[in-house]
Write a protein that holds these residues in place. Structure first.
Motif, PDB file in Angstrom:
ATOM      1  N   MET A   1       2.539  23.060  43.400  1.00 17.48           N
ATOM      2  CA  MET A   1       2.743  23.115  41.965  1.00 17.48           C
ATOM      3  C   MET A   1       2.570  21.717  41.364  1.00 17.48           C
ATOM      4  SD  MET A   1       3.370  26.012  40.705  1.00 17.48           S
ATOM      5  CE  MET A   1       4.526  27.063  39.976  1.00 17.48           C
ATOM      6  N   LEU A   2       2.047  21.697  40.189  1.00 17.15           N
ATOM      7  CA  LEU A   2       1.908  20.471  39.427  1.00 17.15           C
ATOM      8  C   LEU A   2       3.050  20.448  38.420  1.00 17.15           C
ATOM      9  CD1 LEU A   2       0.170  18.015  38.563  1.00 17.15           C
ATOM     10  CD2 LEU A   2      -0.915  19.529  36.938  1.00 17.15           C
ATOM     11  N   ARG A   3       3.753  19.339  38.317  1.00 20.80           N
ATOM     12  CA  ARG A   3       4.900  19.282  37.418  1.00 20.80           C
ATOM     13  C   ARG A   3       4.724  18.174  36.399  1.00 20.80           C
ATOM     14  NH1 ARG A   3      10.012  16.988  36.810  1.00 20.80           N
ATOM     15  NH2 ARG A   3       9.840  15.640  38.616  1.00 20.80           N
ATOM     16  N   ALA A   5       6.826  16.183  33.831  1.00 21.05           N
ATOM     17  CA  ALA A   5       8.247  15.908  33.639  1.00 21.05           C
ATOM     18  C   ALA A   5       8.640  15.970  32.165  1.00 21.05           C
ATOM     19  CB  ALA A   5       8.581  14.526  34.198  1.00 21.05           C
ATOM     20  N   GLU A 137      11.473  19.751  28.435  1.00 19.28           N
ATOM     21  CA  GLU A 137      11.799  20.342  29.732  1.00 19.28           C
ATOM     22  C   GLU A 137      10.610  20.146  30.658  1.00 19.28           C
ATOM     23  OE1 GLU A 137      11.562  24.861  29.489  1.00 19.28           O
ATOM     24  OE2 GLU A 137      11.589  24.295  27.361  1.00 19.28           O
ATOM     25  N   ASP A 138      10.867  20.224  31.953  1.00 17.87           N
ATOM     26  CA  ASP A 138       9.789  20.128  32.931  1.00 17.87           C
ATOM     27  C   ASP A 138       8.873  21.340  32.796  1.00 17.87           C
ATOM     28  OD1 ASP A 138      10.967  17.839  33.890  1.00 17.87           O
ATOM     29  OD2 ASP A 138      11.817  18.778  35.679  1.00 17.87           O
ATOM     30  N   LEU A 139       7.592  21.126  33.058  1.00 16.04           N
ATOM     31  CA  LEU A 139       6.612  22.207  33.030  1.00 16.04           C
ATOM     32  C   LEU A 139       5.905  22.225  34.371  1.00 16.04           C
ATOM     33  CD1 LEU A 139       4.916  24.394  31.604  1.00 16.04           C
ATOM     34  CD2 LEU A 139       3.447  22.551  30.754  1.00 16.04           C
ATOM     35  N   GLU A 140       6.042  23.335  35.086  1.00 16.72           N
ATOM     36  CA  GLU A 140       5.365  23.486  36.371  1.00 16.72           C
ATOM     37  C   GLU A 140       4.146  24.376  36.191  1.00 16.72           C
ATOM     38  OE1 GLU A 140       7.939  24.625  39.550  1.00 16.72           O
ATOM     39  OE2 GLU A 140       9.035  22.731  39.452  1.00 16.72           O
ATOM     40  N   SER A 149      -2.798  17.657  43.147  1.00 18.38           N
ATOM     41  CA  SER A 149      -1.415  18.056  43.413  1.00 18.38           C
ATOM     42  C   SER A 149      -0.534  16.820  43.266  1.00 18.38           C
ATOM     43  CB  SER A 149      -1.291  18.622  44.825  1.00 18.38           C
ATOM     44  OG  SER A 149       0.042  18.967  45.073  1.00 18.38           O
ATOM     45  N   THR A 151       3.174  15.087  40.956  1.00 19.00           N
ATOM     46  CA  THR A 151       4.236  15.175  39.962  1.00 19.00           C
ATOM     47  C   THR A 151       3.991  14.060  38.977  1.00 19.00           C
ATOM     48  OG1 THR A 151       5.827  16.086  41.501  1.00 19.00           O
ATOM     49  CG2 THR A 151       6.707  14.984  39.545  1.00 19.00           C
ATOM     50  N   GLU A 153       5.299  11.689  36.137  1.00 17.31           N
ATOM     51  CA  GLU A 153       6.511  11.165  35.530  1.00 17.31           C
ATOM     52  C   GLU A 153       6.302  11.031  34.024  1.00 17.31           C
ATOM     53  OE1 GLU A 153       9.283  10.961  37.191  1.00 17.31           O
ATOM     54  OE2 GLU A 153       8.158  11.612  38.943  1.00 17.31           O
TER      55      GLU A 153
END
Length: 158
Positions: A1-3, A5, A137-140, A149, A151, A153
């Motif tokens: 998953m790509l997040r 932040a 909010e975080d979005l995945e 791939s 995360t 910040e």
């Protein structure tokens, strides 16, 4: 998953024209993602995703040189099928105050009544006006073969 932040900044624009002369507290308006959200040159969310904002405070310009007031805030963006809350886009625009002109007219003998008739400036926010908002909010997002791939910040992405 790509997040992505919470706190990640994205650029949005107003779809609707807003004005202190016509909008009132609680009015909803449409916003849209002005630039795609990209990571390492790959678009992960396309430009054009829409969302909604709300008028927080509004007042028409008034007599005596009172300027108009229009305060708006973004509420959410629909990103890849999910309603994502956004924050940090609170516009506070002020019309040109004419209070000094009204006061000056009041000080002129026999012209005091005219000061009450001087209208202040209205706030106009045209469709297409841009602002930056932050994800609240975080979005995945699912990772595709062409999406890195990682995360992400807090930061600004375009």
């Amino acid at each position: 998953m790509l997040r992505l932040a919470a706190g990640t900044q994205v650029e949005v624009e107003l779809v609707d024209h807003l004005s202190s002369s016509t909008n009132k507290l609680g009015d909803r308006f449409t916003i849209r993602l002005a630039q795609p959200i990209s990571i390492q040159g790959v678009d992960i969310v396309a430009a054009g995703a829409t969302g909604q904002g709300e008028v927080i405070d509004a007042a028409r310009a008034g007599m005596g040189g009172k300027q108009g007031k229009l305060i708006i805030s973004a509420r959410y963006l629909d990103l890849n099928g999910r309603q994502v809350r956004v924050r940090g886009m609170t516009f506070l625009a002020a019309g040109k105050s004419r209070v000094d002109l009204a006061t000056g007219v009041l000080l002129v003998p026999y012209a005091g009544v005219a000061a009450v008739l001087i209208q202040g400036g209205e706030i106009e926010m045209p469709a297409g006006a841009r602002a930056t908002v932050r994800l609240a909010e975080d979005l995945e997002l699912p990772v595709s073969a062409t999406t890195p791939s990682t995360t992400v910040e807090t930061g600004k992405f375009q």
